[in-house]
Design a protein around this motif. Sequence first.
Motif, PDB file in Angstrom:
ATOM      1  N   LYS A 215     -92.888   3.125  11.535  1.00 30.37           N
ATOM      2  CA  LYS A 215     -93.972   2.588  12.369  1.00 30.37           C
ATOM      3  C   LYS A 215     -93.731   1.107  12.648  1.00 30.37           C
ATOM      4  O   LYS A 215     -93.929   0.629  13.782  1.00 30.37           O
ATOM      5  N   ARG A 298     -86.149  19.733  16.329  1.00 32.87           N
ATOM      6  CA  ARG A 298     -87.242  20.185  17.216  1.00 32.87           C
ATOM      7  C   ARG A 298     -87.008  21.634  17.651  1.00 32.87           C
ATOM      8  O   ARG A 298     -87.930  22.467  17.630  1.00 32.87           O
ATOM      9  N   SER A 304     -92.376  18.295  15.715  1.00 29.28           N
ATOM     10  CA  SER A 304     -93.097  18.531  16.969  1.00 29.28           C
ATOM     11  C   SER A 304     -92.395  17.842  18.134  1.00 29.28           C
ATOM     12  O   SER A 304     -91.598  16.915  17.950  1.00 29.28           O
ATOM     13  N   GLU A 305     -92.733  18.273  19.329  1.00 31.14           N
ATOM     14  CA  GLU A 305     -92.214  17.630  20.531  1.00 31.14           C
ATOM     15  C   GLU A 305     -92.685  16.177  20.595  1.00 31.14           C
ATOM     16  O   GLU A 305     -91.937  15.283  21.028  1.00 31.14           O
ATOM     17  N   GLU A 306     -93.898  15.944  20.148  1.00 33.56           N
ATOM     18  CA  GLU A 306     -94.441  14.583  20.152  1.00 33.56           C
ATOM     19  C   GLU A 306     -93.621  13.664  19.254  1.00 33.56           C
ATOM     20  O   GLU A 306     -93.275  12.534  19.643  1.00 33.56           O
ATOM     21  N   ASP A 307     -93.277  14.128  18.051  1.00 33.01           N
ATOM     22  CA  ASP A 307     -92.469  13.310  17.151  1.00 33.01           C
ATOM     23  C   ASP A 307     -91.075  13.088  17.716  1.00 33.01           C
ATOM     24  O   ASP A 307     -90.523  11.980  17.623  1.00 33.01           O
ATOM     25  N   GLN A 309     -90.087  12.985  20.889  1.00 36.50           N
ATOM     26  CA  GLN A 309     -90.108  12.020  21.981  1.00 36.50           C
ATOM     27  C   GLN A 309     -90.415  10.613  21.480  1.00 36.50           C
ATOM     28  O   GLN A 309     -89.891   9.626  22.003  1.00 36.50           O
ATOM     29  N   HIS A 310     -91.243  10.521  20.456  1.00 35.83           N
ATOM     30  CA  HIS A 310     -91.553   9.200  19.898  1.00 35.83           C
ATOM     31  C   HIS A 310     -90.294   8.563  19.309  1.00 35.83           C
ATOM     32  O   HIS A 310     -90.004   7.382  19.556  1.00 35.83           O
ATOM     33  N   ASP A 313     -87.966   7.601  22.161  1.00 32.11           N
ATOM     34  CA  ASP A 313     -88.519   6.467  22.916  1.00 32.11           C
ATOM     35  C   ASP A 313     -88.314   5.150  22.168  1.00 32.11           C
ATOM     36  O   ASP A 313     -88.023   4.113  22.782  1.00 32.11           O
TER      37      ASP A 313
END
Length: 386
Positions: A215, A298, A304-307, A309-310, A313
């Motif tokens: 983070k 993934r 997850s897809e969210e993790d 992409q994070h 990114d």
Amino acid sequence: MQLPSIKQSFKVAYEYQLYFTTGLFNRENTLFTKLISDYKTFEPVKLFFVIDNGVENHHPSLVAQIGAYCKANANVMKFTNSIVVPGGEQVKNGNESIDAVLHGINTNKICRHSFVIAIGGGAVIDMVGYAAAIAHRGVKLIRIPTTVLSQNDSAVGVKNSVNAFKKKNFLGTFAPPFAIISDSSFLKTLEQRDWISGISEAIKVALIKDKSFFKYIAEHAVALKNRDMEPMQYVIYKCAEMHMEHIAQGGDPFESGSSRPLDFGHWAAHKMEFMTNYELRHGEAVAKGIALDVTYARLTGLISEEDLQHILDVMVAIGFDLSLPVKSSNKIESLLRGIEEFREHLGGELTITLIAGLGIKHDVHTIDVALMKQAIEKLNHQFALN
């Protein structure tokens, strides 16, 4: 007469320290002098310096500065000589640089109570450490890493190595250094790609061990890209701390088992370095390797897809190019052979570290090759090579 077998066991305690400073060889900086004097005080300690040519190019007064520093502290240390060797991964290929270091150790009469001082990036430190470990069955080594990657990862470990048989780190030893000194002033002259590339090792250790650290990296991605020294120093410190803690407390410091979690993303990274003739920096290849393995994670449903992409990114925001240097089917097959080569390097059961979420390590012992090919295609589609 049948004689009984003889069996003994013994333990050896290892200790090494990591120091942080700025301007190590400035006359008013006493860290290096104290480090040497604390080791041995009844006669000056002989020092032999091996310097990365990239460091010398950016710090042309360094050799003279080291000589003046040693002369000013002649009651503690004796400067014998310094040599300059090529930087980058190519220094680990062939015997020329290893022989130069061994020759210097011999001609300068460096013994087990003397010090070899390696100043440079991770590849130079790997090579010098290997030479120091095999000379006299081990002379003392002080590492002074000069890149982000070497300060936060490669120089703080216990491994020394060179390449052979077209395989990365095929020859090597486990030999902890006497000390590591990270001098932040060397970072200021790094090329942008070298500034960025070392961050991949911090991302690696954060993803497998510490969600809050990831983070922090995510929140400071742009500042890190823009060469803000304060967050970079924290990232280096935290990554090195976690690395050293893993070595000391992880239960397998000399890698006698089949699991090597700190090599998350590295099976592909090592192979891509070789496939590009080491034009890729190690940290750049690690970033690509992490991107590939989290994409595979993934596709297997681990994250997850969210993790996914994070993670991608964040790496893009820092400045990483995540496209893979494998467009043809032949190159894809060549890359996939890196999985078996990774197993061979450790031996035993294949163990690939993936993640099951941010900060959650997850080991697997088989790889679905068809799914890994899909991951390669997915990543290259998203970050298409020009």
